[in-house]
Design an enzyme around this catalytic site. Sequence first.
Site, PDB file in Angstrom:
ATOM      1  N   CYS A 183      41.183 -41.345  29.680  1.00 34.45           N
ATOM      2  CA  CYS A 183      40.346 -42.065  28.716  1.00 34.45           C
ATOM      3  C   CYS A 183      39.521 -41.111  27.858  1.00 34.45           C
ATOM      4  O   CYS A 183      39.320 -41.358  26.669  1.00 34.45           O
ATOM      5  CB  CYS A 183      39.445 -43.060  29.424  1.00 34.45           C
ATOM      6  SG  CYS A 183      38.192 -42.293  30.487  1.00 34.45           S
ATOM      7  N   ASN A 205      38.660 -49.461  22.972  1.00 31.10           N
ATOM      8  CA  ASN A 205      39.100 -48.992  24.285  1.00 31.10           C
ATOM      9  C   ASN A 205      40.497 -48.388  24.178  1.00 31.10           C
ATOM     10  O   ASN A 205      41.103 -48.375  23.096  1.00 31.10           O
ATOM     11  CB  ASN A 205      39.087 -50.161  25.287  1.00 31.10           C
ATOM     12  CG  ASN A 205      39.027 -49.705  26.728  1.00 31.10           C
ATOM     13  OD1 ASN A 205      38.999 -48.513  27.018  1.00 31.10           O
ATOM     14  ND2 ASN A 205      39.020 -50.641  27.652  1.00 31.10           N
TER      15      ASN A 205
END
Length: 565
Positions: free
Chosen positions: A184, A506
């Site tokens: 991420c 995201n």
Amino acid sequence: MSKCFKLLFCKIRTQNFFVFGSIFVYPVSRWAFKQIKIQKQMWHQGESPSCSQSECLDPPHSVRKSHSISGERCHSHLIAADKNSSGCAGGNGNNNSASKNSIHPLDSESGCSNSPVTSELLGEWRKNFYSQPKNLLAQNVCSRVDPFDVCLSRKVLESTNHVFNFKVETEGKPVTNQRSSGRCWLFAALNCIRLPFMKNYNLDEFEFSQAFLFYWDKIERCNYFLNNVVKTARRGEKVDGRLVSFLLLDPTSDGGQWDMLVNLITKHGLMPKKCFPESFSCESSIRMNAILKSKLREYARHLRVLMDQQPTEEEITAKIQEQMSEIYKVVGICLGIPAETFVWEYYDKSKNYQSVGPVSSLEFYERYVKPHFNVEDKVCLVTDPRPSSKYDQAYTVDCLGNVVGGRPVLYNNQSVELLLAVVTKSLKAGEAVWFGCEVSKRFASKQGIEDMSVHDFKLVFDIDIQTTFSKADRLIYGESAMTHAMVFTAVSVDKNGVAQKLRVENSWGEDRGEKGYLVMCADWFREFGFEVVVDKKYVPDDVLRVFDMDPIVLPAWDPMGTLAQ
């Protein structure tokens, strides 16, 4: 059971386990269980070991040495543990004879627990449970549906929307997906970097290669770990000591921090995704990591044996390079090996053909990316409200990093209000913001909502969770830590200019939230947000000066050393 055994067990129970963001076994375990074996042998031989033999009960001073943020706090815990263990033994430990009614020491821990679960208590709890019809309804529902979904607040779902006062001019396309990996921090950073890049090169869609940075991070991170093995050996750290044991738990993870990303980009550059696409082990890294971790632990043993032989620097370097040649092979087989130069061909928004290259990845960054997004102009601000962590102070974490000779992971600790203020300033100027948070708390995953009221646990369970004690205490007791990195792309402010809600990009694909975008209330960030990265031009001068301070070194297992993944 003799008091010596009881005291030993109490010491094991009270001193052997500590939690700092994740479960960790205190290294006194080998000593403790060795003592158990000795005591058991004496028991079977009909001997009753004397509790006056202090060397039998007390671990070496080096094992008891505190490595916590607050040495005083950890030392006081050990003292309290000693006192409690004496209490569990029942008496002052001067009785050398075994109790007439004692049982096998490994079959009971009686004396160390004052509140057992009895049949009477179970009967009372069962009666109370079934006397309340709401419990039966909740049981019927939660046995068929995700309990968190049962707790979702309809009112919050109805009042949430993606309308904001200020928004970046153009959000990146396509929506990215890290899949079954802990990348991420790389995805979030590259999603930030691509926005000004796409604007300046007139692109409708674009992705930098996440696999490219992932490849170099694996190579560099493994080498960093092996050098840490040597460094800790030189410090005199024991293999079964807390620090080395912690490092061996996860020799190479997918997660990372902002400064680690800067190390990779300034050394290896960037590459378009078309020139180095994803592989199976990029999208699902668990098998490759299993191979790497196994070899790294094996190599750690080899290096520790070598260090006991007083080797020269040349011998140490040669051994690490020999080990890294095999790591290079494993990573290359799983991820591929980036080309030394590449040609990037593309169509711009006007459907005109364009071509860049041949060019190296580092030259591509410095010539085509850096003029529009210079990673070295960005600064990382964190918010750690623990009493041991002062604001306006620089911190770093022992043994945390990814590139030997690279910049350290440096934290500038500030109040959460200051973090929200600089985020708002950046978004008003049209610049997206990389940030780290604990994503899973008060999160409606499918709907993409991060809100303090999105779950009503008390309605279903008659208890609340996650927010029942302060953010500082949640860090101390292992209930909270930074776990995930994403990107802010929009903000809504009130009449005083204070952030109320934010839009979040995201890296979990389009299936969650509004085509991959989440909504976060500012109060949620106050509770579960931990760091932001903004351009230094949005940060007050007095805050920037904190970076010039000598940082306080936090222990490797400190929760602020948790990696976003």
